[in-house]
Motif scaffolding. Structure first.
Motif, short mmCIF file in Angstrom:
data_model
loop_
_atom_site.label_atom_id
_atom_site.label_comp_id
_atom_site.label_asym_id
_atom_site.label_seq_id
_atom_site.Cartn_x
_atom_site.Cartn_y
_atom_site.Cartn_z
N LEU A 92 0.83 -1.03 0.15
CA LEU A 92 0.00 0.03 -0.04
C LEU A 92 0.97 1.23 -0.02
O LEU A 92 0.41 2.21 -0.64
CB LEU A 92 -0.93 -0.07 1.26
CG LEU A 92 -2.27 -0.37 1.18
CD1 LEU A 92 -3.15 0.20 -0.02
CD2 LEU A 92 -2.37 -1.95 0.53
N ALA A 93 2.15 1.32 0.62
CA ALA A 93 2.78 2.51 0.70
C ALA A 93 3.43 2.49 -0.69
O ALA A 93 3.56 3.77 -1.03
CB ALA A 93 4.01 2.13 1.76
N ALA A 94 3.79 1.44 -1.31
CA ALA A 94 4.06 1.39 -2.67
C ALA A 94 3.28 2.24 -3.62
O ALA A 94 3.73 3.10 -4.45
CB ALA A 94 4.75 0.27 -3.11
N SER A 95 1.81 1.85 -3.40
CA SER A 95 0.66 2.44 -4.17
C SER A 95 0.89 3.83 -4.12
O SER A 95 0.50 4.53 -5.10
CB SER A 95 -0.36 1.48 -3.92
OG SER A 95 -1.07 1.83 -2.65
N VAL A 96 1.12 4.34 -2.82
CA VAL A 96 0.98 5.77 -2.62
C VAL A 96 1.92 6.51 -3.52
O VAL A 96 1.82 7.57 -3.95
CB VAL A 96 1.12 6.11 -1.21
CG1 VAL A 96 1.11 7.62 -0.90
CG2 VAL A 96 -0.27 5.39 -0.43
N LEU A 97 3.30 5.93 -3.34
CA LEU A 97 4.30 6.53 -4.00
C LEU A 97 4.09 6.74 -5.62
O LEU A 97 4.30 7.61 -6.26
CB LEU A 97 5.60 5.89 -3.75
CG LEU A 97 6.11 5.98 -2.29
CD1 LEU A 97 7.24 5.31 -1.98
CD2 LEU A 97 6.23 7.47 -1.80
N LEU A 98 3.55 5.42 -6.09
CA LEU A 98 3.40 5.62 -7.62
C LEU A 98 1.99 6.31 -8.16
O LEU A 98 1.93 6.71 -9.24
CB LEU A 98 3.06 4.04 -7.87
CG LEU A 98 4.22 3.21 -7.83
CD1 LEU A 98 3.77 1.68 -7.93
CD2 LEU A 98 5.12 3.51 -9.09
N MET A 99 1.14 6.59 -7.37
CA MET A 99 0.16 7.49 -7.32
C MET A 99 0.35 8.84 -7.36
O MET A 99 -0.38 9.88 -7.93
CB MET A 99 -1.03 7.16 -6.39
CG MET A 99 -2.24 8.11 -6.54
SD MET A 99 -3.21 7.43 -8.35
CE MET A 99 -3.87 5.86 -7.99
N LEU A 100 1.57 9.33 -6.69
CA LEU A 100 1.79 10.82 -6.67
C LEU A 100 2.04 11.60 -7.87
O LEU A 100 1.58 12.53 -8.09
CB LEU A 100 3.28 10.98 -5.82
CG LEU A 100 3.04 10.61 -4.33
CD1 LEU A 100 4.34 10.54 -3.60
CD2 LEU A 100 1.93 11.62 -3.77
N PRO A 101 2.66 10.90 -8.94
CA PRO A 101 2.70 11.64 -10.18
C PRO A 101 1.27 11.80 -10.94
O PRO A 101 1.03 12.75 -11.63
CB PRO A 101 3.65 10.88 -10.86
CG PRO A 101 3.77 9.72 -10.30
CD PRO A 101 3.37 9.74 -8.95
#
Length: 421
Positions: A191-200
Motif C-alpha cells: 500500500l505504501a508503494a501504491s501511494v508513491l506510484l500514485m503521486l505523479p
C-alpha cells in the motif's frame, strides 16, 4: 529562415513519453493496491484468531460491526472528490490502509481489533468510492477511453486478490505465528508503494470540479434514471459475488468434493478476467452500453442455470457444468465491470461525477450484505434455489435495462435543467 519543425516534434515526443510514464505509474499503483488487499483478505479474521485470545464468536461480531462504520463513506467521499479532486482522496485512502495494516501487527485487545478493522474498512471503502472518478479524470487527458481504465482497475483487483490468496496460502504452510506479522507488514509495504506510484498521477489533474459549475446538493438522489440503474446493479453485484461466495460451500456441502476443486474454479475465473478483461472492454466500447449490460445479464442467467444444475447433481456430473459456469460468469463480469461504471460516469454532470460514482458503490455494499443472507437462507431450502432466484432477478434486469436505455435524452435534459438552477 530558422527551422521550426524539430521543436514541436521534440516537444510532442516529450509530452507523449511523460504521459506513458504517468500511465505506467498509475497501472503499477493499481496492481500494488490489489496485491496488498488480496494478500491480507484471506487473513482478515484468522489473523486475530491466531494472535489474540479473543473468541471467534466475539471476533465475528467485532469485524461485522466495524464494517458498518464505512456505510456513510461513499456519500461523503463523492462530494469531497468533486470539491477537492478524486486523486487526493485516493492517496488518503491508500495511506489509511497502509497504516491500518501496520496496526494489525500490534492490535491484541477487543477495542484495538475493532478500531483497526473499522479503519481498514473505511480506507477500503474510500478507495473504491473515489478511484473510478480519478480514472475518469485521468482518461480525459489521454488517448485511452475511460472504460479501458475501468477494465484495468477490475483486472488489477481480480488478479491481485488471486495472487494474494496464493501467496497467503503458501505462507500459511509455514509453522508459527511470525508469518502473520510478516504478511501484515508486506501488505503495508504494498500500500505504501501504491501511494508513491500514485503521486505523479495526482499532480496531473488537481481538481475534478468544473470551474464555475455549481454543485447542486442531492442531484444524484433526484436522478430517477440513475437510481433505477443503481437498483439494477444490486442484482449484478450479487451475481459478481455469487461464484466466490457459493462454490466452496457447494463443493463441500452439496457435492462432498475435494477443496482444491473450488480453488481451481476461482483461480480459473480470475485468470479469465485478467487475461481477457481489456479485450472485452475494447469490444464492449464499440457497442451500445445498455446492450452490453443486457448481454452480461444473459451470461449470468446461463451461469446461474449451470450452477443450479451442478449443485443438485453428483460430483462427476457437476464438473462440466461448473467449468461452463466459470466461462459464463467471467464473460459477464468482463462486460459488466467497465461498461456499468462508464455509463454512470457519462450519465453524471462533470462537476458531480465523483458524487455519482461514489453513490454507485452502495449497490456493491448492498450485495455484500444481502448476498450472503440470500444464499444462506435459500441454500437450506434446496441446493439449487439461490441460483434459480438470482437467475430470475437477472431476467428481470433485461427489460429494465431496455427502459433505462431509452431514457437517455430525458436524463440529459434533467441534468441541464438542474445545473441551470
Amino acid at each position: 529562415m530558422l527551422p521550426c519543425s524539430p521543436l514541436p516534434r521534440r516537444s510532442s515526443m516529450s509530452v507523449h513519453s511523460g504521459r506513458r510514464a504517468v500511465d505506467a505509474s498509475l497501472t503499477a499503483s493499481l496492481v500494488f493496491v490489489s496485491i496488498g488487499s488480496g494478500l491480507f483478505l484471506p487473513l482478515s479474521l484468522v489473523f486475530f484468531v491466531e494472535l489474540t485470545d479473543i473468541r471467534l464468536s466475539m471476533l465475528g461480531v467485532l469485524v461485522g460491526l466495524a464494517g458498518f462504520t464505512s456505510v456513510p463513506v461513499p456519500a461523503v467521499a463523492g462530494r469531497l472528490a468533486d470539491r477537492y479532486g478524486a486523486r487526493r482522496l485516493v492517496l488518503v485512502a491508500q495511506g489509511i490502509q497502509a497504516l491500518a495494516y501496520l496496526w494489525y501487527a500490534f492490535a491484541r485487545d477487543p477495542l484495538s481489533v475493532f478500531a483497526v478493522t473499522a479503519i481498514m474498512s473505511i480506507g477500503g471503502r474510500l478507495f473504491w468510492s473515489t478511484i473510478f472518478a480519478a480514472l475518469a479524470d485521468h482518461a480525459q487527458d489521454g488517448p485511452r477511453p475511460q472504460h479501458w481504465w475501468f477494465a484495468l482497475a477490475n483486472i488489477a483487483r481480480t488478479a491481485g486478490i488471486a495472487a494474494g490468496g496464493i501467496i497467503t496460502g503458501v505462507a500459511l504452510t509455514i509453522p508459527g505465528t511470525r508469518v502473520y506479522i510478516v504478511l501484515a507488514l508486506l501488505a503495508a509495504g504494498c500500500l505504501a508503494a501504491s501511494v508513491l506510484l500514485m503521486l505523479p498521477v495526482a499532480r496531473s489533474r488537481a481538481r475534478a470540479r468544473v470551474p464555475g459549475a455549481s454543485h447542486a446538493q442531492g442531484t444524484v438522489l433526484r436522478d430517477g434514471r440513475f437510481l433505477g440503474l443503481l437498483s439494477t446493479n444490486v442484482v449484478f453485484a450479487i451475481s459478481t459475488l455469487l461464484l466466490g461466495l457459493t462454490v466452496p460451500v457447494v463443493m463441500n456441502t452439496a457435492l462432498d468434493g475435494p477443496g482444491w476443486v473450488s480453488s481451481v474454479v476461482l483461480v480459473g475465473n480470475a485468470l479469465l478476467i485478467s487475461g481477457f478483461g481489456i479485450i472485452g472492454a475494447r469490444q464492449a466500447g464499440r457497442r451500445e452500453p445498455f446492450a452490453v449490460l443486457r448481454t452480461a445479464a444473459v451470461a449470468w442467467v446461463v451461469g446461474c442455470a449451470l450452477l443450479a444444475y451442478a449443485a443438485s447433481s453428483a460430483l462427476p456430473f457437476a464438473v462440466a457444468p461448473l467449468a461452463a459456469a466459470v466461462l459464463a460468469f467471467s464473460l459477464a463480469e468482463i462486460l459488466h465491470a467497465p461498461t456499468s461504471v462508464a455509463i454512470v460516469s457519462n450519465m453524471a454532470p462533470e462537476a458531480e461525477r465523483g458524487d455519482y460514482l461514489a453513490v454507485w458503490q452502495y449497490s456493491f455494499m448492498a450485495a455484500e450484505i444481502g448476498g450472503p443472507i440470500l444464499f444462506g437462507t435459500l441454500f437450506t431450502l434446496h441446493h439449487s434455489t439461490p441460483f434459480l432466484v438470482v437467475l430470475a432477478l437477472n431476467l428481470v434486469t433485461i427489460p429494465a435495462l431496455r427502459v433505462l436505455g431509452r431514457q437517455r435524452g430525458r436524463g440529459l435534459a434533467e441534468h441541464q435543467e438542474t445545473r441551470r438552477r
